[in-house]
Design an enzyme around this catalytic site. Structure first.
Site, PDB file in Angstrom:
ATOM      1  N   ASP A   9       0.882  -1.151   0.000  1.00  0.00           N
ATOM      2  CA  ASP A   9       0.000   0.000   0.000  1.00  0.00           C
ATOM      3  C   ASP A   9       0.936   1.221   0.000  1.00  0.00           C
ATOM      4  O   ASP A   9       2.108   1.115   0.391  1.00  0.00           O
ATOM      5  CB  ASP A   9      -0.872  -0.028   1.250  1.00  0.00           C
ATOM      6  N   ASP A  11      -0.099   5.146   0.688  1.00  0.00           N
ATOM      7  CA  ASP A  11      -0.374   6.156   1.724  1.00  0.00           C
ATOM      8  C   ASP A  11      -0.348   5.534   3.124  1.00  0.00           C
ATOM      9  O   ASP A  11      -1.125   4.615   3.409  1.00  0.00           O
ATOM     10  CB  ASP A  11      -1.771   6.766   1.509  1.00  0.00           C
ATOM     11  N   GLY A  46      -7.507   3.608   3.035  1.00  0.00           N
ATOM     12  CA  GLY A  46      -7.713   2.555   2.036  1.00  0.00           C
ATOM     13  C   GLY A  46      -8.947   2.717   1.174  1.00  0.00           C
ATOM     14  O   GLY A  46      -9.055   2.098   0.125  1.00  0.00           O
ATOM     15  N   ARG A  49     -11.694   8.133  -2.646  1.00  0.00           N
ATOM     16  CA  ARG A  49     -11.988   9.546  -2.362  1.00  0.00           C
ATOM     17  C   ARG A  49     -13.506   9.748  -2.215  1.00  0.00           C
ATOM     18  O   ARG A  49     -13.966  10.386  -1.274  1.00  0.00           O
ATOM     19  CB  ARG A  49     -11.464  10.383  -3.530  1.00  0.00           C
ATOM     20  N   SER A 117      -5.298   4.989  -4.404  1.00  0.00           N
ATOM     21  CA  SER A 117      -5.139   6.400  -4.775  1.00  0.00           C
ATOM     22  C   SER A 117      -4.988   6.629  -6.275  1.00  0.00           C
ATOM     23  O   SER A 117      -4.230   5.936  -6.961  1.00  0.00           O
ATOM     24  CB  SER A 117      -3.914   6.987  -4.072  1.00  0.00           C
ATOM     25  N   ASN A 119      -3.739   9.373  -7.147  1.00  0.00           N
ATOM     26  CA  ASN A 119      -2.547  10.238  -7.162  1.00  0.00           C
ATOM     27  C   ASN A 119      -1.251   9.425  -7.065  1.00  0.00           C
ATOM     28  O   ASN A 119      -0.174   9.996  -6.883  1.00  0.00           O
ATOM     29  CB  ASN A 119      -2.608  11.224  -5.994  1.00  0.00           C
ATOM     30  N   ASP A 171      -1.531  -0.390   6.103  1.00  0.00           N
ATOM     31  CA  ASP A 171      -1.807   0.359   7.342  1.00  0.00           C
ATOM     32  C   ASP A 171      -3.310   0.497   7.584  1.00  0.00           C
ATOM     33  O   ASP A 171      -3.721   1.074   8.587  1.00  0.00           O
ATOM     34  CB  ASP A 171      -1.196   1.771   7.280  1.00  0.00           C
TER      35      ASP A 171
END
Ligand code: BG6
Ligand code: MG
Length: 214
Positions: A9, A11, A46, A49, A117, A119, A171
């Protein structure tokens, strides 16, 4: 070697962009008069958005919000977030993270990103991590975000590995669920360690190497 590949992962695992997500959502929540704490933010780990905004709006008590307005809020949040990302450099990747990635790769493991994400490419570019991975599976390629296994199954497919040969590092609680649903073992770090549902809990990122070696 217990595993052939490791799927990370992004972020909150490789970079601390989870903090920037929080600050950007907090700005929007304040504007809408919604209480939003770092603990509330853990529920957004996770998830996409769009789903994050819906979770934040659970506590909204104002006038009804149209789909167009929601779209504007999503853009507003992402603009704030991308400004923080724009200030990131390779120094935002901890030394133990970069060293562990190299050590795993030198030992023959395939490495991939499995992130919700959209991004992802920008973050990897800013932090000079793009070349550290053999494949990237991210929010631009999936229709269902974690806890659905899609992003991890896509990563395994891009690596041409069986899911059972992949270890996920996460996380997010939603990420632990997603990894297990994909038939993969998972090593938790940070928030995800508290549920006790992961196969391994990492105190330090570098412990990952010994876990992979078995
Ligand atoms: C995940 C984060 O990695 O990406 C979530 O944990 C976030 O909090 C999701 O909502 C989507 O991110 P982005 O960058 O597409 O808004
Ligand atoms: Mg995360």
């Amino acid at each position: 070697m217990q595993y052939k590949a490791v799927i990370f992962d992004l972020d909150g695992v490789l970079v601390f962009t989870d903090k920037y997500h929080y600050l950007a959502w907090k700005k929007l929540a304040d504007k809408l008069g919604i209480e939003f704490t770092e603990k509330d933010n853990d529920r957004l780990r996770g998830v996409s958005r769009e789903e994050s905004l819906n979770i934040i709006l659970e506590k909204y008590r104002g006038e009804p919000i149209s789909p167009e307005q929601k779209k504007e809020y999503l853009e507003e949040k992402n603009d704030i977030y991308r400004k923080s990302l724009g200030e990131m450099t390779r120094d935002d990747v901890a030394k133990e993270v970069r060293e562990t990635l190299k050590k795993l790769r030198d030992a023959g493991y395939k490495l991939a990103i499995g992130s919700s994400s959209k991004n992802t490419a920008y973050i990897l570019e800013r932090t000079e991590l793009t070349d550290a991975f053999d494949a990237v599976s991210d929010g631009t390629m999936i229709t269902r975000s974690k806890p659905d296994p899609e992003v991890f199954l896509k990563a395994a497919e891009l690596l041409s590995e069986n899911p059972s040969d992949c270890l996920v590092v996460e996380d997010a609680d939603a990420g632990v669920t997603a990894a297990h649903a994909a038939g993969m073992d998972v090593a938790a770090i940070g928030t995800a360690t508290t549920s006790g549902r992961a196969d391994y809990n990492l105190d330090k990122f570098e412990e990952l190497y010994d876990i992979c070696e078995g």
